[in-house]
Design a protein around this motif. Structure first.
Motif, PDB file in Angstrom:
ATOM      1  N   ASN A  72       3.584  -7.807  -6.223  1.00 19.71           N
ATOM      2  CA  ASN A  72       4.220  -6.764  -7.004  1.00 19.71           C
ATOM      3  C   ASN A  72       5.080  -5.903  -6.093  1.00 19.71           C
ATOM      4  O   ASN A  72       4.986  -5.984  -4.854  1.00 19.71           O
ATOM      5  CB  ASN A  72       3.198  -5.898  -7.759  1.00 19.71           C
ATOM      6  N   SER A 102      10.641   6.222   7.194  1.00 22.65           N
ATOM      7  CA  SER A 102       9.714   5.691   6.202  1.00 22.65           C
ATOM      8  C   SER A 102       8.287   5.683   6.736  1.00 22.65           C
ATOM      9  O   SER A 102       8.031   6.075   7.876  1.00 22.65           O
ATOM     10  CB  SER A 102      10.135   4.283   5.815  1.00 22.65           C
ATOM     11  N   LEU A 103       7.366   5.256   5.914  1.00 23.44           N
ATOM     12  CA  LEU A 103       5.971   5.146   6.329  1.00 23.44           C
ATOM     13  C   LEU A 103       5.787   3.857   7.117  1.00 23.44           C
ATOM     14  O   LEU A 103       6.227   2.782   6.680  1.00 23.44           O
ATOM     15  CB  LEU A 103       5.039   5.092   5.106  1.00 23.44           C
ATOM     16  N   MET A 104       5.135   3.988   8.250  1.00 23.75           N
ATOM     17  CA  MET A 104       4.830   2.820   9.067  1.00 23.75           C
ATOM     18  C   MET A 104       3.317   2.650   9.120  1.00 23.75           C
ATOM     19  O   MET A 104       2.590   3.591   9.457  1.00 23.75           O
ATOM     20  CB  MET A 104       5.387   2.992  10.477  1.00 23.75           C
ATOM     21  N   LEU A 105       2.845   1.479   8.808  1.00 22.42           N
ATOM     22  CA  LEU A 105       1.415   1.220   8.834  1.00 22.42           C
ATOM     23  C   LEU A 105       0.908   1.253  10.262  1.00 22.42           C
ATOM     24  O   LEU A 105       1.494   0.618  11.156  1.00 22.42           O
ATOM     25  CB  LEU A 105       1.123  -0.149   8.212  1.00 22.42           C
ATOM     26  N   ARG A 152       5.365  -6.306 -11.552  1.00 22.43           N
ATOM     27  CA  ARG A 152       4.727  -7.505 -11.021  1.00 22.43           C
ATOM     28  C   ARG A 152       5.752  -8.598 -10.800  1.00 22.43           C
ATOM     29  O   ARG A 152       6.845  -8.590 -11.362  1.00 22.43           O
ATOM     30  CB  ARG A 152       3.633  -7.984 -11.980  1.00 22.43           C
ATOM     31  N   GLN A 173      -3.184   0.710  -4.203  1.00 22.65           N
ATOM     32  CA  GLN A 173      -3.473   1.639  -3.127  1.00 22.65           C
ATOM     33  C   GLN A 173      -3.214   3.050  -3.620  1.00 22.65           C
ATOM     34  O   GLN A 173      -2.163   3.320  -4.219  1.00 22.65           O
ATOM     35  CB  GLN A 173      -2.569   1.380  -1.917  1.00 22.65           C
ATOM     36  N   ARG A 197      -8.049   1.717  -1.077  1.00 22.65           N
ATOM     37  CA  ARG A 197      -8.050   0.684  -2.113  1.00 22.65           C
ATOM     38  C   ARG A 197      -9.496   0.290  -2.365  1.00 22.65           C
ATOM     39  O   ARG A 197     -10.286   0.170  -1.421  1.00 22.65           O
ATOM     40  CB  ARG A 197      -7.245  -0.534  -1.645  1.00 22.65           C
ATOM     41  N   GLN A 216       8.148  -3.566   8.870  1.00 20.43           N
ATOM     42  CA  GLN A 216       8.847  -3.086   7.687  1.00 20.43           C
ATOM     43  C   GLN A 216       9.494  -4.266   6.985  1.00 20.43           C
ATOM     44  O   GLN A 216      10.186  -5.065   7.581  1.00 20.43           O
ATOM     45  CB  GLN A 216       9.904  -2.076   8.111  1.00 20.43           C
ATOM     46  N   THR A 229      -5.489  -0.833   9.493  1.00 21.33           N
ATOM     47  CA  THR A 229      -6.255  -1.117   8.284  1.00 21.33           C
ATOM     48  C   THR A 229      -7.725  -1.112   8.656  1.00 21.33           C
ATOM     49  O   THR A 229      -8.104  -1.714   9.676  1.00 21.33           O
ATOM     50  CB  THR A 229      -5.884  -2.504   7.731  1.00 21.33           C
ATOM     51  N   ASN A 261      -3.816  -9.515  -0.196  1.00 19.03           N
ATOM     52  CA  ASN A 261      -4.649  -8.379   0.162  1.00 19.03           C
ATOM     53  C   ASN A 261      -4.045  -7.526   1.261  1.00 19.03           C
ATOM     54  O   ASN A 261      -4.677  -6.610   1.767  1.00 19.03           O
ATOM     55  CB  ASN A 261      -6.023  -8.859   0.639  1.00 19.03           C
ATOM     56  N   THR A 262      -2.814  -7.847   1.636  1.00 23.77           N
ATOM     57  CA  THR A 262      -2.194  -7.103   2.724  1.00 23.77           C
ATOM     58  C   THR A 262      -1.807  -5.703   2.250  1.00 23.77           C
ATOM     59  O   THR A 262      -1.600  -5.480   1.055  1.00 23.77           O
ATOM     60  CB  THR A 262      -0.937  -7.826   3.230  1.00 23.77           C
ATOM     61  N   PRO A 263      -1.706  -4.752   3.165  1.00 23.78           N
ATOM     62  CA  PRO A 263      -1.342  -3.385   2.771  1.00 23.78           C
ATOM     63  C   PRO A 263       0.108  -3.299   2.323  1.00 23.78           C
ATOM     64  O   PRO A 263       0.928  -4.156   2.653  1.00 23.78           O
ATOM     65  CB  PRO A 263      -1.563  -2.577   4.057  1.00 23.78           C
ATOM     66  N   LEU A 264       0.396  -2.272   1.581  1.00 23.55           N
ATOM     67  CA  LEU A 264       1.764  -2.041   1.140  1.00 23.55           C
ATOM     68  C   LEU A 264       2.691  -1.870   2.335  1.00 23.55           C
ATOM     69  O   LEU A 264       2.357  -1.186   3.303  1.00 23.55           O
ATOM     70  CB  LEU A 264       1.840  -0.780   0.276  1.00 23.55           C
ATOM     71  N   VAL A 265       3.840  -2.493   2.220  1.00 27.71           N
ATOM     72  CA  VAL A 265       4.862  -2.371   3.252  1.00 27.71           C
ATOM     73  C   VAL A 265       6.035  -1.623   2.644  1.00 27.71           C
ATOM     74  O   VAL A 265       6.564  -2.026   1.599  1.00 27.71           O
ATOM     75  CB  VAL A 265       5.315  -3.754   3.758  1.00 27.71           C
ATOM     76  N   PHE A 266       6.448  -0.569   3.286  1.00 29.54           N
ATOM     77  CA  PHE A 266       7.463   0.310   2.732  1.00 29.54           C
ATOM     78  C   PHE A 266       8.855   0.003   3.262  1.00 29.54           C
ATOM     79  O   PHE A 266       9.031  -0.376   4.429  1.00 29.54           O
ATOM     80  CB  PHE A 266       7.128   1.768   3.051  1.00 29.54           C
ATOM     81  N   GLY A 267       9.833   0.204   2.410  1.00 32.74           N
ATOM     82  CA  GLY A 267      11.221   0.141   2.823  1.00 32.74           C
ATOM     83  C   GLY A 267      11.624   1.431   3.494  1.00 32.74           C
ATOM     84  O   GLY A 267      10.837   2.380   3.597  1.00 32.74           O
ATOM     85  N   PHE A 301      -6.203   2.552   4.688  1.00 33.88           N
ATOM     86  CA  PHE A 301      -5.037   2.323   5.514  1.00 33.88           C
ATOM     87  C   PHE A 301      -4.534   3.659   6.067  1.00 33.88           C
ATOM     88  O   PHE A 301      -4.586   4.672   5.376  1.00 33.88           O
ATOM     89  CB  PHE A 301      -3.904   1.677   4.703  1.00 33.88           C
ATOM     90  N   PHE A 305      11.177   5.381  -2.139  1.00 35.28           N
ATOM     91  CA  PHE A 305      10.800   4.228  -1.334  1.00 35.28           C
ATOM     92  C   PHE A 305      10.331   3.082  -2.224  1.00 35.28           C
ATOM     93  O   PHE A 305       9.604   3.317  -3.198  1.00 35.28           O
ATOM     94  CB  PHE A 305       9.645   4.572  -0.384  1.00 35.28           C
ATOM     95  N   PHE A 354      -2.842   7.042  -2.493  1.00 34.91           N
ATOM     96  CA  PHE A 354      -2.436   7.749  -1.292  1.00 34.91           C
ATOM     97  C   PHE A 354      -2.951   9.181  -1.265  1.00 34.91           C
ATOM     98  O   PHE A 354      -2.986   9.867  -2.294  1.00 34.91           O
ATOM     99  CB  PHE A 354      -0.905   7.757  -1.164  1.00 34.91           C
ATOM    100  N   TYR A 374      -1.122   5.424   7.676  1.00 34.31           N
ATOM    101  CA  TYR A 374       0.309   5.322   7.907  1.00 34.31           C
ATOM    102  C   TYR A 374       0.776   6.554   8.688  1.00 34.31           C
ATOM    103  O   TYR A 374       0.167   7.616   8.642  1.00 34.31           O
ATOM    104  CB  TYR A 374       1.081   5.284   6.577  1.00 34.31           C
ATOM    105  N   TYR A 401       8.069   4.612  -5.088  1.00 39.31           N
ATOM    106  CA  TYR A 401       7.451   5.907  -4.862  1.00 39.31           C
ATOM    107  C   TYR A 401       8.532   6.955  -4.655  1.00 39.31           C
ATOM    108  O   TYR A 401       9.631   6.654  -4.173  1.00 39.31           O
ATOM    109  CB  TYR A 401       6.567   5.885  -3.606  1.00 39.31           C
TER     110      TYR A 401
END
Lengths: 110, 118
Positions: free
Chosen positions: A31, B43-46, A50, B107, B97, A2, B49, A95-101, B34, A88, B109, B36, A35
């Motif tokens: 960016n 929250s959402l945890m990955l 961005r 991405q 994606r 996270q 992938t 190219n990494t996946p979105l990381v959520f707070g 992905f 969130f 969802f 999650y 959500y």
């Protein structure tokens, strides 16, 4: 792992007031996105800002981004009961996946 | 806009059974998907992938033998929770994606699948 940290964790306001939520992150990003998630439901994409942008508006939403402080804020103006949800931030880098707070739970009281 | 669907939207199963969740990109080819997981009030945890035709990359702490991911085509990825236990009860959300014609970094969802293991 996270990355984002939102504050406050929970926020309760009266209808018509403005709601401000903050998000901090740790690494460089391409960016940052915000959500909304209603209880038990899927994610709704609100806005993307961005890394070279400082402010963005969409309807009653205003998002700022300060890359020097690695932080962002989401302002909802003239809040409505229907805005009650969890919000969130999520960061994208390469190219990494979105990381959520961790999210902020907003309650708007009519 | 690009649409991602998930099926089923909710499932209740007995402990020890396996559950398969499907994630489909309906109007674009998803080169990367992905998965999650979201526990209540968190929250959402990955989890992992997956790229089409390749083995999935799992996040630290996620058991690959328990959460089997298959991304056999550019429009379908599946997550199978094997020998599910009550602690696996959660909200599983997929994201895709790919080349949507707009922005390849975005991405999209799915609506999520709620799993309850009794």
């Amino acid at each position: 792992s996270q990355q984002g940290e939102e504050d406050p964790q929970a926020l309760s306001i009266q209808e018509g007031e403005n709601a401000t939520m903050n998000c901090s992150y740790k690494t460089s990003i391409n960016n940052l996105q915000w959500y909304r998630q209603n209880s038990g439901r899927g994610l709704v994409h609100l806005i993307l800002i961005r890394s070279n942008e400082r402010e963005k508006h969409s309807g009653r939403l205003r998002v700022t981004l300060d890359t020097s402080k690695k932080s962002s804020s989401l302002l909802i103006t003239a809040s409505r009961a229907a805005d009650t949800a969890s919000y969130f931030c999520a960061t994208a880098a390469g190219n990494t996946p979105l990381v959520f707070g961790k999210g902020t739970r907003l309650s708007v009281i009519a | 806009g690009a649409v991602v669907s998930q099926h089923p939207s909710w499932v209740i199963c007995k402990s020890g059974t396996s559950v398969k969740i499907e994630c489909r990109s309906l109007d674009f080819q998803a080169t990367t998907m992905f998965w999650y997981r979201q526990f209540p009030k968190q929250s959402l945890m990955l989890m992992a992938t997956s790229n089409e035709g390749s083995k999935a990359t799992y996040e630290q702490g996620v058991e690959k033998d328990k959460f089997l991911i298959n991304h056999a085509s550019l429009t379908l990825s599946t997550l199978t929770v094997t020998s599910a236990h009550p602690e696996d009860s959660s909200f599983y959300i997929c994201s895709a994606r790919g080349d949507t014609g707009n922005n390849q970094e975005t991405q999209y969802f799915g609506p999520g699948t709620r799993l309850l293991v009794l």
